[in-house]
Design an enzyme around this catalytic site. Structure first.
Site, PDB file in Angstrom:
ATOM      1  N   HIS A  74       8.330  73.708  10.256  1.00 45.08           N
ATOM      2  CA  HIS A  74       6.967  73.877  10.775  1.00 45.08           C
ATOM      3  C   HIS A  74       6.174  72.568  10.657  1.00 45.08           C
ATOM      4  CE1 HIS A  74       3.175  76.249  11.443  1.00 45.08           C
ATOM      5  NE2 HIS A  74       2.672  75.213  10.774  1.00 45.08           N
ATOM      6  N   GLU A  75       6.100  72.037   9.437  1.00 44.98           N
ATOM      7  CA  GLU A  75       5.334  70.801   9.234  1.00 44.98           C
ATOM      8  C   GLU A  75       5.995  69.646   9.974  1.00 44.98           C
ATOM      9  OE1 GLU A  75       2.505  71.303   8.146  1.00 44.98           O
ATOM     10  OE2 GLU A  75       2.777  73.213   7.097  1.00 44.98           O
ATOM     11  N   GLU A 105      -0.737  73.461  16.553  1.00 44.23           N
ATOM     12  CA  GLU A 105       0.008  74.586  16.007  1.00 44.23           C
ATOM     13  C   GLU A 105       1.133  74.993  16.962  1.00 44.23           C
ATOM     14  OE1 GLU A 105      -0.656  75.131  13.004  1.00 44.23           O
ATOM     15  OE2 GLU A 105       0.438  76.976  12.558  1.00 44.23           O
ATOM     16  N   HIS A 137       4.578  69.546  13.401  1.00 44.33           N
ATOM     17  CA  HIS A 137       3.290  68.837  13.412  1.00 44.33           C
ATOM     18  C   HIS A 137       3.528  67.326  13.358  1.00 44.33           C
ATOM     19  CE1 HIS A 137       0.514  72.199  13.070  1.00 44.33           C
ATOM     20  NE2 HIS A 137       1.058  72.667  11.966  1.00 44.33           N
TER      21      HIS A 137
HETATM   22 ZN   LIG Z   1       0.676  74.531  11.062  1.00 42.48          ZN
END
Ligand SMILES: [Zn+2]
Ligand SMILES: [Zn+2]
Lengths: 502, 502
Positions: free
Chosen positions: B267-268, B297, B271
């Site tokens: 997830h990170e 996101e 980003h």
């Molecule tokens: Zn996030």
């Protein structure tokens, strides 16, 4: 302006400057310990913007007006001791900085940052001829700064005062003369001694992770507060006090040399104990730091050498060290103690032992004096350098990389800094003598691992004062006399005559 | 002022603000990843000083004058695309910020920082009654800000615009309505399915160090540039783009849950890929960042869910994962795939699966709307909260700690932020559909571990634009239509009907 208002505004401005310094310090720590390499250029620029802003505040007209108001008798006379010292110190910096035209300073910053980068390459390439033009320009700039700042006793005195306030060439000649006179023959006698310690007891491969665990253990023993600091790794070990609750040190683990990280950690740990134990009443002011480079270095050297290379220390900790490296260090505490205290004249300052280190510094001091007061030219330096190494240490560099090019300091314009290292050794020995007088069981405590009283003694007498007293005031208050080189020479004579059975 | 001069000064001012942001961002990263705890208070103060200075620059009269000059037709018409967007974005922020009286804002900053601290305690103590006065005051402040900023279509629209420029309540009602209509029955059908995946295949103890190695491995596979970023640990994982060459992410290793750090890292990492691949022509400007919270996101969710929880991904990587944990994960890729995709209505948003997560967001969105446009009072929120959980997810909080007190957002005043999370899921599904069309072998690539073309596709179409385009412009350019919730519902229907054999 009302004096109370002026004081409040002054303290606020100081706090603002301190905030910039804290965050800039963090950015430097980060760049040295693990910032991604592609981010370095951008970060340097960002730090440059903040540094310029912080400098602008320090030399602002507002600062000038506040200082002028606070130095008027009706205000100054009523200031607390802390505020008075803060005004004095800030005014000194202010006046110093206001004398340099901003464009000239900007040019100098660019020059030294290029020179530092070029020096690294020149050292790798053994190219003094290529580096010389940079050095010449830096000397030229430094001479202009000396003229702008105003010559004290000698031109070099003006430089010394930046790092060790109040120190002069006359004083250093006396101090270093005393050192040189004793240490040159002592080093020579040691070289001739048949009782040479056995270095091979240090041989082996030492896992970095186990070295790290032992480093953490020793720092804890010294009283390093891990809630107010941390230990990391970097190529060049350093200590940085970012704020009252955040003092960071680094070390470097070499697989085939357990002593390097060990003494590096204790050294930086000494700097850190100083920063961690400054009185909280100085927090948020520019007095919340060590009082000088020399006093700071005295604390790292005290812990590294006087405590960390002492016999009682290893009587207590050698078993612990061994237990971190099963199968290695198959010797006893005494042989280990002798091995970590081997004296050997060498070419490289940062690898030098506790004794000959001072001669490396004296050589640099004498050369710096010659540059600013003796007419030595950059072109002459390699020859002067090599001749002095031959004379004081009996060794000769094969090339400039291991000679005049070895240190980064000159490429950054830090003339006048080197003496701090030897001053640190002298202060440390003098403080140790005072400690022995006041704490007769000092060495029993070290020998049984009770290091906290040692730290507390230093806190009570040195650390907590931060920059509230000058180096001269501190040494006189703590030891009852001005700096006296015979404490260091006596300490070294006694220690090494015993080890080398002279 | 000459327009060229105005532009140069404007760019310089923007760069200065960006320098502050970069160093402040570093300080936050440091506070969350390992700063000594006793240094936190001092560091927060220092960061406060720098933040105030940065804010002062952004709302300065100088900024106002430069913006006014650059928005005159003779200047604006000749600006480059980047400069025009920079002027527009900066002017929007400038006008927004200038409308809030500094003292009011200062009061609000103090309130929210106290409220965040108090919220943490209130959550631990299950004390909504104690927290309520803080929440009431924050709502009151937010309402004053809405009045000062000016009400857009609805009062809540004014808040939404901060996080997702151009987004409105009307639009979200349409989007979330479409989601809710499909997902509530789908979640219910899943709960009734007899084909429940076996969660026990995930059981075991997983050494953090091995988890870390696998995290680094996966990031490398995704094309994360370790010369321009790093992975660390923190209690609450996050990603932060400090500058073009320095994007940092964190994760958290739980010994008894290998999925947590794994999907947290991916997830990170999503980003981070966004931040690492913004066009270099935007460096040093405030456009060098993601265009909105929702689009940001979308990138983390795309990698975490659409790629990271896909069958082809684990056909390729399950063996690698197993090899990091000898003796654990004794199953096959298919069972693992099913286990990491278990859908289960739950109370806690941050632990929710990919499907029901959206319902957690819709609940918060509906409540926020009720607060600012529907007259709901802080006192009513626990009851409203619990009723909605019952209605949409079929579960009921036992207490407020696992109900209305669970999120930090409101204590920081971040009303209007929650929708970004579900918008991210919708954008991600819509981008994925476009990618499947344009790259017909997309899933074969994922299945054979060729993730770089995936990253490159996103870079080319999304990442490199930074904040140069609005979210609406990006989604239309990349997918050929405005945001359409049916991509997400179709994706979820297809994926979960298959897994749960509906
Ligand atoms: Zn996030
Ligand atoms: Zn030192």
């Amino acid at each position: 302006m009302e004096k109370a208002e002026a004081l409040a505004k002054f303290r606020e401005l100081i706090k603002k400057i301190k905030s910039y310094e804290e965050v800039i310090g963090l950015a430097y720590w980060d760049m040295r310990t693990g910032a991604p390499k592609r981010g370095i250029d951008g970060r340097s620029e960002a730090v440059g913007v903040l540094s310029a802003e912080s400098f602008r505040l320090a030399v602002s007209d507002e600062m000038g007006e506040l200082l002028a108001r606070l130095r008027e008798p009706d205000a100054y006379g009523n200031l607390s001791r802390i505020d008075r010292r803060l005004v004095d110190e800030t005014a000194k910096e202010y006046e110093r900085n206001r004398r340099i035209p901003p464009e000239l300073y900007q040019e100098y910053v660019v020059l030294t940052s290029q020179a530092e980068a070029f020096w690294e390459q020149a050292k790798a390439d053994n190219d003094y001829a290529g580096f010389r033009p940079y050095l010449e320009r830096i000397i030229e700039f430094t001479n202009r700064f000396i003229d702008l700042w105003g010559v004290k006793g000698t031109r070099y005195d003006t430089l010394l005062d930046q790092y060790e306030p109040g120190m002069t060439t006359a004083e250093l000649d006396r101090l270093f003369g005393g050192l040189r006179e004793k240490l040159v023959p002592l080093a020579a006698a040691i070289a001739e001694s048949p009782a040479q310690p056995d270095r091979s007891v240090l041989a082996g491969t030492f896992e970095p992770e186990a070295q790290r665990r032992f480093s953490l253990f020793i720092l804890k023993e010294m009283g390093f507060d891990f809630d107010a600091g941390r230990l990391d790794e970097s190529v060049h070990p350093f200590a940085t006090g970012l704020g009252p609750g955040d003092v960071r040190i680094t070390t470097r683990y070499l697989k085939d040399d357990v002593a390097s990280a060990l003494f590096g950690t204790i050294h930086e740990g000494g700097h850190a104990l100083y920063e961690q134990n400054i009185g909280s009443e100085l927090a948020g002011t520019t007095l919340h730091t060590g009082t000088s480079m020399g006093i700071h270095e005295s604390q790292s050297r005290f812990w590294e050498n006087i405590i960390g290379r002492s016999r009682p220390f290893w009587q207590r900790y050698f078993g612990e060290l061994q237990s971190h490296f099963p199968g290695r260090l198959n010797t006893d505490a005494e042989s280990f103690y002798r091995a970590i205290n081997i004296v050997e004249p060498s070419l490289i300052r940062i690898e030098a032992d506790e004794l000959t280190y001072n001669l490396h510094i004296i050589i640099r001091y004498e050369i710096e004096k010659m540059i600013f007061d003796g007419g030595a030219k950059a072109a002459d330096l390699p020859e002067i350098w090599n001749a002095k190494y031959k004379e004081y240490l009996g060794v000769e560099p094969k090339n400039d990389a291991e000679g005049v090019l070895q240190d980064v300091h000159w490429s950054g314009g830090a003339f006048g800094y080197f003496p701090s290292y030897a001053l640190g050794n002298m202060y440390a020995a003098q403080f140790a003598a005072a400690m022995e007088r006041e704490m007769p069981d000092m060495w029993e405590r070290v020998g049984s691992g009770r290091l906290i009283p040692i730290k507390d003694w230093l806190t009570e007498r040195i650390y907590r004062y931060g920059k509230l007293e000058t180096p001269g005031e501190i040494v006189r208050r703590v030891t009852g006399e001005p700096l006296n080189p015979s404490y260091l020479t006596d300490y070294l004579e006694e220690k090494y005559r015993e080890i080398y059975r002279l």
